[in-house]
Design a protein around this motif. Structure first.
Motif, PDB file in Angstrom:
ATOM      1  N   GLN A 118      40.914  33.569 113.250  1.00 55.91           N
ATOM      2  CA  GLN A 118      41.514  34.688 113.972  1.00 55.91           C
ATOM      3  C   GLN A 118      42.515  34.180 115.013  1.00 55.91           C
ATOM      4  OE1 GLN A 118      40.748  37.936 113.422  1.00 55.91           O
ATOM      5  NE2 GLN A 118      38.628  38.090 112.722  1.00 55.91           N
ATOM      6  N   GLN A 119      43.692  34.826 115.080  1.00 58.83           N
ATOM      7  CA  GLN A 119      44.686  34.524 116.109  1.00 58.83           C
ATOM      8  C   GLN A 119      44.890  33.007 116.267  1.00 58.83           C
ATOM      9  OE1 GLN A 119      46.707  36.590 117.609  1.00 58.83           O
ATOM     10  NE2 GLN A 119      45.799  38.439 116.758  1.00 58.83           N
ATOM     11  N   PHE A 120      45.284  32.380 115.181  1.00 57.13           N
ATOM     12  CA  PHE A 120      45.260  30.923 115.080  1.00 57.13           C
ATOM     13  C   PHE A 120      46.481  30.425 114.335  1.00 57.13           C
ATOM     14  CE2 PHE A 120      43.550  27.589 112.004  1.00 57.13           C
ATOM     15  CZ  PHE A 120      43.739  26.523 112.866  1.00 57.13           C
TER      16      PHE A 120
ATOM     17  N   ILE B  83      46.685  25.792 117.771  1.00 62.10           N
ATOM     18  CA  ILE B  83      46.583  26.683 118.924  1.00 62.10           C
ATOM     19  C   ILE B  83      45.772  27.926 118.579  1.00 62.10           C
ATOM     20  CG2 ILE B  83      47.924  28.293 120.359  1.00 62.10           C
ATOM     21  CD1 ILE B  83      50.111  26.231 120.498  1.00 62.10           C
ATOM     22  N   TRP B  84      44.887  28.293 119.510  1.00 58.13           N
ATOM     23  CA  TRP B  84      44.208  29.590 119.461  1.00 58.13           C
ATOM     24  C   TRP B  84      44.532  30.352 120.733  1.00 58.13           C
ATOM     25  CZ3 TRP B  84      40.977  25.268 118.169  1.00 58.13           C
ATOM     26  CH2 TRP B  84      40.523  25.233 116.848  1.00 58.13           C
TER      27      TRP B  84
ATOM     28  N   TRP C 213      40.992  33.349 124.065  1.00 53.53           N
ATOM     29  CA  TRP C 213      40.430  33.238 122.712  1.00 53.53           C
ATOM     30  C   TRP C 213      38.935  32.957 122.777  1.00 53.53           C
ATOM     31  CZ3 TRP C 213      38.039  30.353 118.931  1.00 53.53           C
ATOM     32  CH2 TRP C 213      38.295  30.716 117.602  1.00 53.53           C
ATOM     33  N   PHE C 214      38.517  32.130 123.745  1.00 54.29           N
ATOM     34  CA  PHE C 214      37.090  31.881 123.957  1.00 54.29           C
ATOM     35  C   PHE C 214      36.370  33.212 124.163  1.00 54.29           C
ATOM     36  CE2 PHE C 214      34.146  28.384 125.499  1.00 54.29           C
ATOM     37  CZ  PHE C 214      33.009  29.200 125.646  1.00 54.29           C
ATOM     38  N   GLU C 215      36.944  34.086 124.969  1.00 54.97           N
ATOM     39  CA  GLU C 215      36.351  35.402 125.249  1.00 54.97           C
ATOM     40  C   GLU C 215      36.100  36.190 123.974  1.00 54.97           C
ATOM     41  OE1 GLU C 215      35.891  37.431 128.153  1.00 54.97           O
ATOM     42  OE2 GLU C 215      36.348  35.900 129.658  1.00 54.97           O
ATOM     43  N   GLU C 216      37.073  36.182 123.083  1.00 59.35           N
ATOM     44  CA  GLU C 216      37.034  37.068 121.924  1.00 59.35           C
ATOM     45  C   GLU C 216      36.359  36.474 120.695  1.00 59.35           C
ATOM     46  OE1 GLU C 216      37.946  40.256 121.536  1.00 59.35           O
ATOM     47  OE2 GLU C 216      38.332  40.349 123.688  1.00 59.35           O
TER      48      GLU C 216
END
Length: 447
Positions: free
Chosen positions: A331-333, A339-340, A411-414
């Motif tokens: 996801q988002q990567f 990069i995330w 990104w850690f959050e999600e």
């Protein structure tokens, strides 16, 4: 209650095609995606440009490993945590454990677990959900607790003692053969109920176990052909950074593990961020039908707030130890840049349609799950707060920054779900929760 059938009309597509041809922006986006792909076109260059790979806390001074085309990330991440300790303890430039040795015994234990469950469900119809689960192809994935169980039972060895084979990094053909042999055995196990109506239960059980043992011999043979023969002992010697030579003589894999794997690591706890209201913070859960090793340790975790995952990870990194974690990796990567970021791709602008789903609902709807495990080896702290994280991946050194990746804290959050931490880093409430009788999660749950 009657149900209204709503078929799509024959002119539905033609109508929307006519509208789309008049959409100038849509046509330009169509051309770009057709030529380059959605991920390349949707990248936010401002996000890429602001995410440099420097961090205020950094552990790594070693090259990355490469799991290749396999799902062994959880094994690689676990061995990477141990590897950092090993490099420090031995005072060497680099060291690597054999991932192949762990993978061999993981497949062996998974196969036996499948056959045990086949015996347990032999009376249930093929359409039963548990039976369908048993019939799934054998896979590469796993859990932290599974990793520890394998080391505790079989030990570990240096990489050179059982290096990767072609099949270790490309597991499809091996898994196909294993799955065929296992399904054949499951059919034989299920047929024992109908072979002789005069059989007493003990006779049936004996026949089923005979099939299990014979199949396990076949499984071992297939594994050896694909992965090589696991060493029962090896000569252990090395030269440290000061050019001093050390020789420890002949060791078994278990002796090696007892000498170099710290005893306290078996007490580490999985802290999981599960934002679903039905799984509140501060409770212990266990995954049904685990462990995958008969006689092993059930796979449990304690639910916690995302900030608790971050704070314990920061403490662990600052103490000099990498952190095993799991996430929804794709996801988002951006793979090539490594990069995330939660806003890395603007898919809604790209498609012109709504796509946002909250983290809890992504889990409920199976839009998101823990798909990959890696190791946190650094964090950038500003006024004590994390801004970005340094990640040791296991995809080789041709992606990211020589294989290391940068994760924005957003990104850690999600997309981060679990970290593995020492029990002394837990809060008192979390330690108490870890002693509670666990709540059972069904095997089809995303965790």
């Amino acid at each position: 209650m009657s149900t209204t059938i709503s078929p799509i009309s024959p002119d539905f597509s033609a109508h929307h095609a006519e509208q789309f041809r008049a959409d100038v922006v849509g046509k330009i986006v169509q051309n770009a995606v057709s030529a380059q792909g959605a991920d390349a076109v949707s990248l936010d260059r401002d996000v890429i440009n602001r995410l440099d790979d420097s961090t205020s806390e950094r552990l790594d001074a070693w090259p990355v490993t490469n799991q290749k085309h396999s799902g062994r990330c959880w094994e690689f991440a676990g061995l990477n945590v141990l590897r950092a300790r090993m490099i420090k303890e031995l005072n060497v430039e680099d060291f690597a454990f054999s991932q192949n040795f762990v993978a061999f015994h993981d497949k062996l234990e998974k196969a036996n677990h499948i056959l045990v469950r086949a015996i347990e469900t032999a009376d249930q119809p093929l359409e039963d959900e548990d039976v369908r689960d048993v019939l799934q192809p054998i896979g590469d994935g796993g859990y932290w607790t599974q990793f520890l169980d394998l080391i505790k039972k079989y030990g570990i060895v240096p990489q050179w003692a059982m290096p990767d084979t072609e099949s270790a990094g490309n597991t499809d053909q091996m898994n196909r053969a294993l799955s065929t042999v296992l399904r054949r055995a499951i059919g034989s196990i299920r047929s024992t109920k109908n072979v002789d109506s005069t059989d007493v239960p003990d006779d049936v059980a004996a026949k089923q176990d005979e099939i299990r043992l014979a199949t396990m011999a076949d499984i071992w043979r297939i594994l050896a052909i694909h992965l090589g023969t696991p060493p029962t002992e090896f000569s252990w010697q090395y030269r440290d950074k000061d050019k001093a030579f050390h020789t420890e003589g002949t060791m078994t894999p278990l002796e090696f593990a007892h000498k170099y794997v710290p005893a306290n690591i078996y007490d580490y706890v999985a802290l999981t961020h599960d934002p679903r209201e039905e799984h509140p913070v501060g409770h212990r859960y266990v995954i049904d039908h685990t462990p995958f090793m008969e006689g092993g340790t059930p796979y449990t975790h304690v639910t916690a707030a995302i900030d608790d995952l971050k704070s314990t990870a920061i403490e662990t990194i600052r103490s000099g130890e990498p952190v095993w974690f799991s996430c929804d990796v794709s996801q988002q990567f951006d793979r090539q840049s490594g990069i995330w970021d939660a806003q890395l791709h603007n898919y809604e602008a790209l498609y012109g349609v709504g796509m946002s789903i909250a983290k809890a609902d992504r889990l409920r709807l199976h839009e998101s799950s823990a798909t990959h495990a890696m190791a946190l080896v650094g964090v950038d702290l500003v006024d004590g707060q994390p801004k970005r994280w340094r990640v040791e991946n296991s995809w080789g050194d041709e992606v990211g920054t020589k294989g290391f990746f940068t994760m924005d804290d957003s990104w850690f959050e999600e997309y981060v779900f679990q970290v593995i931490v020492a029990p002394e880093r837990l809060t008192e409430a979390q330690r108490q929760a870890n002693t509670e009788e666990p709540i059972v999660l069904p095997h089809w749950d995303v965790f």
